[in-house]
Design a protein around this motif. Sequence first.
Motif, PDB file in Angstrom:
ATOM      1  N   SER A  14      35.785  49.754-112.808  1.00 28.54           N
ATOM      2  CA  SER A  14      35.833  51.181-113.080  1.00 28.54           C
ATOM      3  C   SER A  14      35.534  51.933-111.792  1.00 28.54           C
ATOM      4  CB  SER A  14      34.844  51.578-114.171  1.00 28.54           C
ATOM      5  OG  SER A  14      33.506  51.322-113.769  1.00 28.54           O
ATOM      6  N   GLY A  15      35.812  53.217-111.796  1.00 28.64           N
ATOM      7  CA  GLY A  15      35.480  54.060-110.664  1.00 28.64           C
ATOM      8  C   GLY A  15      36.636  54.478-109.795  1.00 28.64           C
ATOM      9  N   GLY A  16      37.816  53.955-110.067  1.00 28.67           N
ATOM     10  CA  GLY A  16      38.970  54.341-109.278  1.00 28.67           C
ATOM     11  C   GLY A  16      39.393  55.763-109.580  1.00 28.67           C
ATOM     12  N   GLY A  17      40.272  56.273-108.752  1.00 27.82           N
ATOM     13  CA  GLY A  17      40.759  57.622-108.940  1.00 27.82           C
ATOM     14  C   GLY A  17      41.463  58.135-107.714  1.00 27.82           C
TER      15      GLY A  17
ATOM     16  N   LEU B 145      34.516  56.887-102.703  1.00 27.94           N
ATOM     17  CA  LEU B 145      34.539  56.434-104.086  1.00 27.94           C
ATOM     18  C   LEU B 145      33.614  55.242-104.216  1.00 27.94           C
ATOM     19  CD1 LEU B 145      38.308  56.440-105.170  1.00 27.94           C
ATOM     20  CD2 LEU B 145      36.498  57.910-106.087  1.00 27.94           C
ATOM     21  N   ARG B 146      33.081  55.059-105.396  1.00 27.90           N
ATOM     22  CA  ARG B 146      32.289  53.886-105.693  1.00 27.90           C
ATOM     23  C   ARG B 146      32.902  53.158-106.872  1.00 27.90           C
ATOM     24  NH1 ARG B 146      26.304  54.479-107.979  1.00 27.90           N
ATOM     25  NH2 ARG B 146      27.565  54.912-109.840  1.00 27.90           N
ATOM     26  N   LEU B 147      33.301  51.927-106.643  1.00 29.61           N
ATOM     27  CA  LEU B 147      33.847  51.093-107.692  1.00 29.61           C
ATOM     28  C   LEU B 147      32.756  50.207-108.272  1.00 29.61           C
ATOM     29  CD1 LEU B 147      37.172  49.884-106.042  1.00 29.61           C
ATOM     30  CD2 LEU B 147      36.708  52.024-107.273  1.00 29.61           C
ATOM     31  N   SER B 148      32.857  49.957-109.559  1.00 26.89           N
ATOM     32  CA  SER B 148      31.918  49.069-110.226  1.00 26.89           C
ATOM     33  C   SER B 148      32.684  48.016-111.002  1.00 26.89           C
ATOM     34  CB  SER B 148      31.010  49.849-111.179  1.00 26.89           C
ATOM     35  OG  SER B 148      30.169  50.744-110.485  1.00 26.89           O
ATOM     36  N   CYS B 149      32.066  46.876-111.153  1.00 22.95           N
ATOM     37  CA  CYS B 149      32.642  45.783-111.923  1.00 22.95           C
ATOM     38  C   CYS B 149      31.531  45.162-112.744  1.00 22.95           C
ATOM     39  CB  CYS B 149      33.271  44.746-110.996  1.00 22.95           C
ATOM     40  SG  CYS B 149      33.759  43.206-111.801  1.00 22.95           S
ATOM     41  N   VAL B 150      31.703  45.175-114.046  1.00 26.49           N
ATOM     42  CA  VAL B 150      30.728  44.585-114.949  1.00 26.49           C
ATOM     43  C   VAL B 150      31.284  43.274-115.481  1.00 26.49           C
ATOM     44  CG1 VAL B 150      29.394  44.875-117.054  1.00 26.49           C
ATOM     45  CG2 VAL B 150      29.825  46.844-115.576  1.00 26.49           C
TER      46      VAL B 150
ATOM     47  N   THR C 237      30.920  48.987 -98.432  1.00 29.30           N
ATOM     48  CA  THR C 237      29.729  48.177 -98.631  1.00 29.30           C
ATOM     49  C   THR C 237      29.767  47.547-100.009  1.00 29.30           C
ATOM     50  OG1 THR C 237      28.400  49.637 -97.213  1.00 29.30           O
ATOM     51  CG2 THR C 237      27.221  48.123 -98.664  1.00 29.30           C
ATOM     52  N   ILE C 238      29.610  46.236-100.058  1.00 25.90           N
ATOM     53  CA  ILE C 238      29.556  45.538-101.329  1.00 25.90           C
ATOM     54  C   ILE C 238      28.097  45.275-101.682  1.00 25.90           C
ATOM     55  CG2 ILE C 238      29.823  43.260-100.249  1.00 25.90           C
ATOM     56  CD1 ILE C 238      31.371  42.403-102.773  1.00 25.90           C
ATOM     57  N   SER C 239      27.774  45.438-102.938  1.00 28.98           N
ATOM     58  CA  SER C 239      26.428  45.166-103.415  1.00 28.98           C
ATOM     59  C   SER C 239      26.509  44.564-104.803  1.00 28.98           C
ATOM     60  CB  SER C 239      25.572  46.435-103.422  1.00 28.98           C
ATOM     61  OG  SER C 239      26.117  47.406-104.306  1.00 28.98           O
ATOM     62  N   ARG C 240      25.415  43.977-105.230  1.00 28.19           N
ATOM     63  CA  ARG C 240      25.403  43.413-106.571  1.00 28.19           C
ATOM     64  C   ARG C 240      24.038  43.592-107.198  1.00 28.19           C
ATOM     65  NH1 ARG C 240      26.977  37.290-106.206  1.00 28.19           N
ATOM     66  NH2 ARG C 240      26.324  37.312-108.413  1.00 28.19           N
ATOM     67  N   ASP C 241      24.040  43.724-108.497  1.00 26.78           N
ATOM     68  CA  ASP C 241      22.832  43.863-109.274  1.00 26.78           C
ATOM     69  C   ASP C 241      22.890  42.793-110.353  1.00 26.78           C
ATOM     70  OD1 ASP C 241      20.732  44.531-110.962  1.00 26.78           O
ATOM     71  OD2 ASP C 241      21.060  46.684-110.779  1.00 26.78           O
TER      72      ASP C 241
ATOM     73  N   THR D  89      26.522  43.334-112.421  1.00 22.91           N
ATOM     74  CA  THR D  89      27.411  44.318-111.826  1.00 22.91           C
ATOM     75  C   THR D  89      27.556  44.105-110.330  1.00 22.91           C
ATOM     76  OG1 THR D  89      26.833  45.981-113.488  1.00 22.91           O
ATOM     77  CG2 THR D  89      27.782  46.778-111.431  1.00 22.91           C
ATOM     78  N   VAL D  90      28.779  44.226-109.856  1.00 25.86           N
ATOM     79  CA  VAL D  90      29.054  44.255-108.435  1.00 25.86           C
ATOM     80  C   VAL D  90      29.716  45.593-108.127  1.00 25.86           C
ATOM     81  CG1 VAL D  90      31.280  43.073-108.696  1.00 25.86           C
ATOM     82  CG2 VAL D  90      30.119  43.076-106.472  1.00 25.86           C
ATOM     83  N   ARG D  91      29.360  46.182-107.007  1.00 21.57           N
ATOM     84  CA  ARG D  91      29.863  47.494-106.654  1.00 21.57           C
ATOM     85  C   ARG D  91      30.506  47.466-105.277  1.00 21.57           C
ATOM     86  NH1 ARG D  91      24.772  48.516-109.081  1.00 21.57           N
ATOM     87  NH2 ARG D  91      24.983  49.678-111.048  1.00 21.57           N
ATOM     88  N   LEU D  92      31.381  48.396-105.071  1.00 22.28           N
ATOM     89  CA  LEU D  92      32.005  48.578-103.771  1.00 22.28           C
ATOM     90  C   LEU D  92      31.944  50.057-103.433  1.00 22.28           C
ATOM     91  CD1 LEU D  92      33.582  47.077-101.490  1.00 22.28           C
ATOM     92  CD2 LEU D  92      35.671  47.915-102.604  1.00 22.28           C
ATOM     93  N   GLN D  93      31.096  50.386-102.487  1.00 23.81           N
ATOM     94  CA  GLN D  93      31.002  51.755-102.002  1.00 23.81           C
ATOM     95  C   GLN D  93      32.020  51.930-100.890  1.00 23.81           C
ATOM     96  OE1 GLN D  93      28.989  54.418-103.053  1.00 23.81           O
ATOM     97  NE2 GLN D  93      30.325  55.565-101.668  1.00 23.81           N
ATOM     98  N   MET D  94      32.910  52.870-101.053  1.00 22.14           N
ATOM     99  CA  MET D  94      33.987  53.097-100.102  1.00 22.14           C
ATOM    100  C   MET D  94      33.837  54.482 -99.501  1.00 22.14           C
ATOM    101  SD  MET D  94      37.220  51.421-102.174  1.00 22.14           S
ATOM    102  CE  MET D  94      37.227  52.746-103.384  1.00 22.14           C
TER     103      MET D  94
END
Length: 122
Positions: A7-10, A18-23, A68-72, A77-82
């Motif tokens: 999620s998070g595209g646009g 943009l910040r993308l998330s993946c659950v 930047t890739i991060s994970r929680d 969840t893994v995120r991609l801050q663009m």
Amino acid sequence: QVQLVESGGGLVQAGGSLRLSCVASGLTFSGYAMGWFRQAPGKEREFVAARSRDGTTYYADSVKGRFTISRDNAKNTVRLQMNSLNVEDTAVYYCAAGQSARGLKEGRYDYWGQGTQVTVSS
């Protein structure tokens, strides 16, 4: 079943963020390396970023310093801050899980999501 939901595209203007998330579900999240790939129209899928179980990260040269890739692990969840997006970043972005960050970098993964569209306008 294993599911990865992005999620998070646009649509965003060049220079924006943009910040993308993946659950993830259906897998032991902490046991997998996680990463992101993207595919632009008429182009092959390309590696974007990956993060290992121990925190090692890899980035495509084209996004270093901007993404930047991060994970929680607690949230699966893994995120991609663009940041500083440009039109060349326009693509469908896919979340992927694999056995190692190196493997993801080399295009090997076990699971992937349906993708989320990122469109950057000039």
